[in-house]
Design a protein around this motif. Structure first.
Motif, PDB file in Angstrom:
ATOM      1  N   ASP A  83       4.905   7.275   8.109  1.00 52.85           N
ATOM      2  CA  ASP A  83       5.357   7.962   9.318  1.00 52.85           C
ATOM      3  C   ASP A  83       5.747   6.873  10.316  1.00 52.85           C
ATOM      4  O   ASP A  83       4.924   6.004  10.646  1.00 52.85           O
ATOM      5  N   ILE A  84       6.992   6.924  10.769  1.00 53.74           N
ATOM      6  CA  ILE A  84       7.509   5.874  11.645  1.00 53.74           C
ATOM      7  C   ILE A  84       8.159   6.506  12.871  1.00 53.74           C
ATOM      8  O   ILE A  84       8.971   7.423  12.745  1.00 53.74           O
ATOM      9  N   ASP A  85       7.818   5.985  14.034  1.00 52.43           N
ATOM     10  CA  ASP A  85       8.411   6.438  15.303  1.00 52.43           C
ATOM     11  C   ASP A  85       8.416   7.958  15.443  1.00 52.43           C
ATOM     12  O   ASP A  85       9.416   8.563  15.819  1.00 52.43           O
ATOM     13  N   GLY A  86       7.301   8.583  15.121  1.00 53.57           N
ATOM     14  CA  GLY A  86       7.171  10.026  15.275  1.00 53.57           C
ATOM     15  C   GLY A  86       7.821  10.845  14.166  1.00 53.57           C
ATOM     16  O   GLY A  86       7.776  12.068  14.187  1.00 53.57           O
ATOM     17  N   THR A  87       8.431  10.192  13.189  1.00 54.13           N
ATOM     18  CA  THR A  87       9.057  10.904  12.070  1.00 54.13           C
ATOM     19  C   THR A  87       8.096  10.931  10.899  1.00 54.13           C
ATOM     20  O   THR A  87       7.766   9.883  10.329  1.00 54.13           O
ATOM     21  N   ARG A  88       7.636  12.149  10.566  1.00 52.41           N
ATOM     22  CA  ARG A  88       6.718  12.320   9.438  1.00 52.41           C
ATOM     23  C   ARG A  88       7.471  12.051   8.141  1.00 52.41           C
ATOM     24  O   ARG A  88       8.585  12.525   7.944  1.00 52.41           O
ATOM     25  N   ASP A  89       6.864  11.270   7.262  1.00 50.89           N
ATOM     26  CA  ASP A  89       7.457  10.890   5.982  1.00 50.89           C
ATOM     27  C   ASP A  89       8.851  10.291   6.175  1.00 50.89           C
ATOM     28  O   ASP A  89       9.799  10.624   5.464  1.00 50.89           O
ATOM     29  N   ALA A  90       8.973   9.395   7.137  1.00 51.31           N
ATOM     30  CA  ALA A  90      10.242   8.707   7.379  1.00 51.31           C
ATOM     31  C   ALA A  90      10.651   7.925   6.134  1.00 51.31           C
ATOM     32  O   ALA A  90      11.832   7.828   5.809  1.00 51.31           O
ATOM     33  N   VAL A  91       9.666   7.381   5.437  1.00 51.65           N
ATOM     34  CA  VAL A  91       9.906   6.735   4.147  1.00 51.65           C
ATOM     35  C   VAL A  91       9.013   7.437   3.136  1.00 51.65           C
ATOM     36  O   VAL A  91       7.809   7.572   3.347  1.00 51.65           O
ATOM     37  N   GLU A  92       9.635   7.888   2.061  1.00 53.28           N
ATOM     38  CA  GLU A  92       8.876   8.560   1.001  1.00 53.28           C
ATOM     39  C   GLU A  92       9.476   8.151  -0.340  1.00 53.28           C
ATOM     40  O   GLU A  92      10.666   8.361  -0.586  1.00 53.28           O
ATOM     41  N   VAL A  93       8.636   7.560  -1.177  1.00 49.32           N
ATOM     42  CA  VAL A  93       9.066   7.081  -2.488  1.00 49.32           C
ATOM     43  C   VAL A  93       8.143   7.676  -3.530  1.00 49.32           C
ATOM     44  O   VAL A  93       6.920   7.653  -3.377  1.00 49.32           O
ATOM     45  N   GLU A  94       8.727   8.214  -4.586  1.00 51.69           N
ATOM     46  CA  GLU A  94       7.944   8.735  -5.713  1.00 51.69           C
ATOM     47  C   GLU A  94       8.558   8.206  -7.002  1.00 51.69           C
ATOM     48  O   GLU A  94       9.774   8.306  -7.208  1.00 51.69           O
ATOM     49  N   TYR A  95       7.714   7.659  -7.859  1.00 50.39           N
ATOM     50  CA  TYR A  95       8.140   7.169  -9.168  1.00 50.39           C
ATOM     51  C   TYR A  95       7.043   7.503 -10.151  1.00 50.39           C
ATOM     52  O   TYR A  95       5.868   7.259  -9.892  1.00 50.39           O
ATOM     53  N   GLU A  96       7.426   8.093 -11.278  1.00 52.74           N
ATOM     54  CA  GLU A  96       6.460   8.379 -12.332  1.00 52.74           C
ATOM     55  C   GLU A  96       7.145   8.226 -13.678  1.00 52.74           C
ATOM     56  O   GLU A  96       8.178   8.834 -13.941  1.00 52.74           O
ATOM     57  N   GLN A  97       6.576   7.370 -14.510  1.00 51.06           N
ATOM     58  CA  GLN A  97       7.092   7.154 -15.852  1.00 51.06           C
ATOM     59  C   GLN A  97       6.043   7.666 -16.816  1.00 51.06           C
ATOM     60  O   GLN A  97       4.896   7.209 -16.812  1.00 51.06           O
ATOM     61  N   GLU A  98       6.410   8.684 -17.594  1.00 50.88           N
ATOM     62  CA  GLU A  98       5.462   9.288 -18.519  1.00 50.88           C
ATOM     63  C   GLU A  98       6.168   9.565 -19.834  1.00 50.88           C
ATOM     64  O   GLU A  98       7.202  10.258 -19.852  1.00 50.88           O
ATOM     65  N   ASN A  99       5.639   9.039 -20.911  1.00 51.87           N
ATOM     66  CA  ASN A  99       6.234   9.197 -22.237  1.00 51.87           C
ATOM     67  C   ASN A  99       7.695   8.785 -22.192  1.00 51.87           C
ATOM     68  O   ASN A  99       8.002   7.649 -21.910  1.00 51.87           O
ATOM     69  N   ASP A 100       8.599   9.714 -22.452  1.00 53.14           N
ATOM     70  CA  ASP A 100      10.019   9.390 -22.523  1.00 53.14           C
ATOM     71  C   ASP A 100      10.794   9.763 -21.272  1.00 53.14           C
ATOM     72  O   ASP A 100      12.015   9.725 -21.274  1.00 53.14           O
ATOM     73  N   THR A 101      10.114  10.154 -20.202  1.00 57.64           N
ATOM     74  CA  THR A 101      10.835  10.567 -19.002  1.00 57.64           C
ATOM     75  C   THR A 101      10.384   9.769 -17.782  1.00 57.64           C
ATOM     76  O   THR A 101       9.259   9.305 -17.713  1.00 57.64           O
ATOM     77  N   THR A 102      11.301   9.639 -16.873  1.00 55.46           N
ATOM     78  CA  THR A 102      11.024   8.963 -15.613  1.00 55.46           C
ATOM     79  C   THR A 102      11.510   9.867 -14.495  1.00 55.46           C
ATOM     80  O   THR A 102      12.629  10.364 -14.545  1.00 55.46           O
ATOM     81  N   GLU A 103      10.654  10.089 -13.522  1.00 53.00           N
ATOM     82  CA  GLU A 103      11.034  10.864 -12.349  1.00 53.00           C
ATOM     83  C   GLU A 103      11.002   9.939 -11.149  1.00 53.00           C
ATOM     84  O   GLU A 103      10.093   9.125 -11.010  1.00 53.00           O
ATOM     85  N   ALA A 104      12.025  10.061 -10.300  1.00 51.60           N
ATOM     86  CA  ALA A 104      12.092   9.178  -9.149  1.00 51.60           C
ATOM     87  C   ALA A 104      12.801   9.849  -7.986  1.00 51.60           C
ATOM     88  O   ALA A 104      13.745  10.614  -8.176  1.00 51.60           O
ATOM     89  N   SER A 105      12.317   9.545  -6.795  1.00 53.32           N
ATOM     90  CA  SER A 105      12.998   9.951  -5.568  1.00 53.32           C
ATOM     91  C   SER A 105      12.731   8.879  -4.516  1.00 53.32           C
ATOM     92  O   SER A 105      11.693   8.230  -4.526  1.00 53.32           O
ATOM     93  N   TYR A 106      13.707   8.705  -3.637  1.00 55.48           N
ATOM     94  CA  TYR A 106      13.601   7.683  -2.603  1.00 55.48           C
ATOM     95  C   TYR A 106      14.280   8.206  -1.351  1.00 55.48           C
ATOM     96  O   TYR A 106      15.467   8.512  -1.359  1.00 55.48           O
ATOM     97  N   GLN A 107      13.484   8.320  -0.297  1.00 62.73           N
ATOM     98  CA  GLN A 107      13.993   8.830   0.976  1.00 62.73           C
ATOM     99  C   GLN A 107      13.601   7.853   2.078  1.00 62.73           C
ATOM    100  O   GLN A 107      12.449   7.448   2.180  1.00 62.73           O
ATOM    101  N   ASP A 108      14.578   7.474   2.877  1.00 64.29           N
ATOM    102  CA  ASP A 108      14.332   6.637   4.051  1.00 64.29           C
ATOM    103  C   ASP A 108      15.182   7.206   5.177  1.00 64.29           C
ATOM    104  O   ASP A 108      16.402   7.021   5.204  1.00 64.29           O
ATOM    105  N   GLU A 109      14.542   7.938   6.069  1.00 67.82           N
ATOM    106  CA  GLU A 109      15.259   8.620   7.158  1.00 67.82           C
ATOM    107  C   GLU A 109      16.019   7.636   8.045  1.00 67.82           C
ATOM    108  O   GLU A 109      17.151   7.901   8.443  1.00 67.82           O
ATOM    109  N   ASN A 110      15.411   6.504   8.365  1.00 69.93           N
ATOM    110  CA  ASN A 110      16.049   5.535   9.252  1.00 69.93           C
ATOM    111  C   ASN A 110      17.274   4.883   8.626  1.00 69.93           C
ATOM    112  O   ASN A 110      18.231   4.553   9.329  1.00 69.93           O
TER     113      ASN A 110
END
Length: 176
Positions: A83-110
């Protein structure tokens, strides 16, 4: 004889058209397609998708899903929230590698970044490959390296890092 040849030609054309399908174009959404899936499996996967956001890669129904990655970063799960400068989840990164699949998301509001799936993985790969920490690195050092990589300021209202390393060790760091 002409009738027999005509019927054979019609049957051959019908089989050819059926085998070719419609050229890969479809009116169905990827989630509605069931190519290569046994009966009932799609419904099961749809229910799993509703419950935990995950899907089998063959359906393409989850925008966060990236192609299979053979790249090893030393961890199988990685998440960052800040949370940066009053912005909730201003940066949010998710990465998961399981078996043969990879899930990813990357958000940076600024920075105006809103990436999922392969696009997120392309960006994250360039960041992850620069990491120098491993499961034996002190939490503070890991957090500092992650914060620097994602441009998270020291005065962020909240900063959380969760990592599951290849050896199943977990790191959880939180700064309020």
């Amino acid at each position: 004889m002409k009738r027999l040849l005509g019927s054979a030609a019609i049957i051959a054309l019908t089989l050819l058209l059926a085998a070719c399908g419609n050229g890969g174009e479809t009116d169905e959404s990827p989630a509605d397609q069931s190519e290569g899936q046994p009966a009932g499996e799609n419904e099961q996967m749809d229910n799993a998708s509703e419950n935990d956001g995950g899907t089998d890669q063959t359906t393409g129904a989850n925008d966060e899903e990236a192609t299979t990655s053979s790249q090893s970063y030393g961890f199988t799960q990685f998440s960052v929230e800040a949370d940066i400068d009053g912005t909730r989840d201003a940066v949010e990164v998710e990465y998961e590698q399981e078996n043969d699949t990879t899930e990813a998301s990357y958000q940076d509001e600024n920075a105006g970044i809103q990436l999922k799936g392969d696009e997120a993985m392309e960006e994250l790969d360039s960041i992850f490959t620069e990491f120098t920490f491993d499961e034996s690195t002190p939490e503070e050092e890991v957090a500092q390296e992650v914060a620097q990589a994602f441009n998270i300021p020291e005065d962020a209202e909240e900063f959380e890092v969760e990592i599951e390393f290849d050896d199943q060790n977990e790191l959880e760091y939180e700064r309020n």
